[in-house]
Write a protein that holds these residues in place. Structure first.
Motif, PDB file in Angstrom:
ATOM      1  N   GLY A  27     -18.376   5.428  -1.846  1.00 14.48           N
ATOM      2  CA  GLY A  27     -18.537   4.842  -1.093  1.00 14.48           C
ATOM      3  C   GLY A  27     -20.292   3.893  -1.630  1.00 14.48           C
ATOM      4  N   PHE A  28     -21.558   4.609  -2.444  1.00 18.28           N
ATOM      5  CA  PHE A  28     -21.972   3.830  -2.612  1.00 18.28           C
ATOM      6  C   PHE A  28     -22.185   2.698  -3.516  1.00 18.28           C
ATOM      7  N   SER A  29     -20.565   3.112  -4.675  1.00 18.32           N
ATOM      8  CA  SER A  29     -20.331   1.610  -5.436  1.00 18.32           C
ATOM      9  C   SER A  29     -20.098   0.699  -5.053  1.00 18.32           C
ATOM     10  N   PHE A  30     -19.231   0.323  -3.577  1.00 21.20           N
ATOM     11  CA  PHE A  30     -19.022  -0.236  -2.618  1.00 21.20           C
ATOM     12  C   PHE A  30     -20.268  -0.563  -1.765  1.00 21.20           C
TER      13      PHE A  30
ATOM     14  N   SER B 126     -21.961   5.915 -10.792  1.00 16.64           N
ATOM     15  CA  SER B 126     -21.016   4.551 -10.098  1.00 16.64           C
ATOM     16  C   SER B 126     -20.969   3.312  -9.317  1.00 16.64           C
ATOM     17  N   ALA B 127     -22.228   2.874  -9.372  1.00 18.50           N
ATOM     18  CA  ALA B 127     -22.351   1.927  -8.735  1.00 18.50           C
ATOM     19  C   ALA B 127     -22.024   0.587  -9.783  1.00 18.50           C
TER      20      ALA B 127
ATOM     21  N   ALA C  30     -16.538  -5.384   1.414  1.00 15.16           N
ATOM     22  CA  ALA C  30     -16.912  -3.704   0.852  1.00 15.16           C
ATOM     23  C   ALA C  30     -17.901  -2.488   1.782  1.00 15.16           C
ATOM     24  N   GLN C  31     -18.120  -3.599   2.813  1.00 12.79           N
ATOM     25  CA  GLN C  31     -19.158  -3.074   3.641  1.00 12.79           C
ATOM     26  C   GLN C  31     -17.928  -2.285   4.620  1.00 12.79           C
ATOM     27  N   VAL C  32     -16.654  -1.998   5.339  1.00 12.58           N
ATOM     28  CA  VAL C  32     -15.592  -2.137   5.712  1.00 12.58           C
ATOM     29  C   VAL C  32     -14.921  -0.149   4.909  1.00 12.58           C
TER      30      VAL C  32
END
Length: 367
Positions: free
Chosen positions: A38-41, A158-159, A192-194
């Motif tokens: 989630g953090f990566s996206f 991860s980002a 990406a937020q989706v």
């Protein structure tokens, strides 16, 4: 309703937000993987926005002074959302809070893309503000893994995957919509937020991945020192991320070169944390913070001397590595002292975004 909740005399709402999960807590790897993804996206959405907003602002702004307004509003939205992000995770659970943030990001990306496509500067600014609120929630992912230095480093690291995806998304946008590539990049940020929203849905409401909660050991001078150092790092980072695309455009380099430079910068911002997390090395938190701040200062000086795409990339990489170490060190310092109060976490993140807003507003140093 479960049998546990449905006992006699208990009133409960079937639309409850995030009641504590009945599964064993501290599941570890699955939750950590979801948080990291989630953090990566979320950072992918941020990278796409930072690649698009400065150029879109330069095209649509009614005056040169308003060029950086979309970026400033995005950061202002992020700063204002730090307190809701911190407290809502306690009131409604992490799942609901992170899903809310991602939803705001989807809406902001759609409004911003419409503003670019229709030539509406106000629409671009409004969309940028809502994208920023999503980033305020997204940054809180690094606080959701407890006090484990390795878990914090892995989430931040991860980002780095976002750095590989951002240029590809921008390239697709340029191929599909040509001059409206900034709008296409913002649509990519919305998608990406989706993904962030989808990953937030299966999260447990309470996540205990760290080394156990401990009472916060008060150290006000130390907290102020690391917070100010980290805020200065965000100030310098924003000088680079906002000013470098404009400086590159002034040297005849277009959106493709700017997105490539930002991608290298994003990779450098998170790759050091990934290496540290994977290796299990625990560098001393405070010295790491101040060393990173010094390295970032070198990157800010280097970027003002460049005229080629390669030179800009190098300066952005140096600055990104400095930001990574400063942010990682400050985050680990805070959590190493026990379970931080939510108000303290919110204040720390607010200071970081306030530094970023100041950096965006000071971008005229690149002129």
């Amino acid at each position: 309703m479960s049998a546990v909740r449905g006992r006699a005399g208990l009133l409960a709402c079937s639309c409850d937000f995030d009641l504590p999960d009945e599964a064993p807590r501290g599941a570890g790897s699955p939750s950590l993987a979801l948080i990291a993804a989630g953090f990566s996206f979320s950072i992918l959405a941020q990278a796409l926005a930072f690649a698009a907003l400065p150029i879109a602002g330069a095209i649509l702004a009614p005056s040169p002074a308003a060029t950086t307004a979309p970026v400033v509003l995005m950061l202002a939205g992020a700063a204002l959302s730090t307190f809701p992000a911190s407290f809502l995770t306690g009131l409604f659970g992490r799942r609901s809070a992170f899903a809310l943030g991602a939803s705001l990001g989807v809406a902001g990306a759609a409004i911003g893309a419409w503003g670019v496509a229709s030539g509406q500067f106000a629409g671009l600014c409004l969309g940028a503000f809502w994208l920023g609120t999503a980033q305020g929630f997204g940054l809180f992912y690094r606080h959701a893994v407890g006090s484990s230095p390795r878990a914090i480093a892995l989430v931040l690291g991860s980002a780095s995957l976002a750095a590989f995806a951002a240029p590809a998304v921008v390239g697709i946008a340029q191929a599909l919509v040509g001059p409206l590539a900034p709008a296409g990049a913002l649509i990519g940020a919305g998608l990406a937020q989706v993904c962030v929203l989808m990953l937030a849905a299966p999260l447990p409401s309470a996540i205990e991945l760290g080394e156990g909660e401990r009472r916060w050991r008060q150290d006000t001078p130390g907290f102020i020192a690391v917070t100010v150092a980290a805020a200065l790092a965000w100030f310098g980072m924003m000088l680079l991320m906002t000013g470098a695309p404009l400086a590159m455009a002034g040297c005849g380099l277009g959106l493709g070169a700017a997105s490539s430079g930002i991608a290298w910068h994003v990779l450098a911002m998170y790759a050091p944390a990934a290496v540290i997390g994977a290796s299990g090395w625990r560098p001393p938190a405070a010295p790491t913070t101040f060393f990173g701040l010094g390295l970032l200062a070198i990157g800010c000086v280097l970027v003002r001397l460049q005229t080629s795409a390669g030179g800009f990339d190098l300066a952005l990489i140096v600055g990104g590595c400095g930001w990574s170490l400063a942010t990682l060190g400050a985050t680990q310092w805070i959590h190493a002292r026990g379970e931080p109060p939510r108000a303290l976490l919110a204040l720390h993140d607010f200071a970081l975004f306030a530094g970023a807003v100041a950096g965006a507003m000071a971008v005229t140093v690149f002129a």
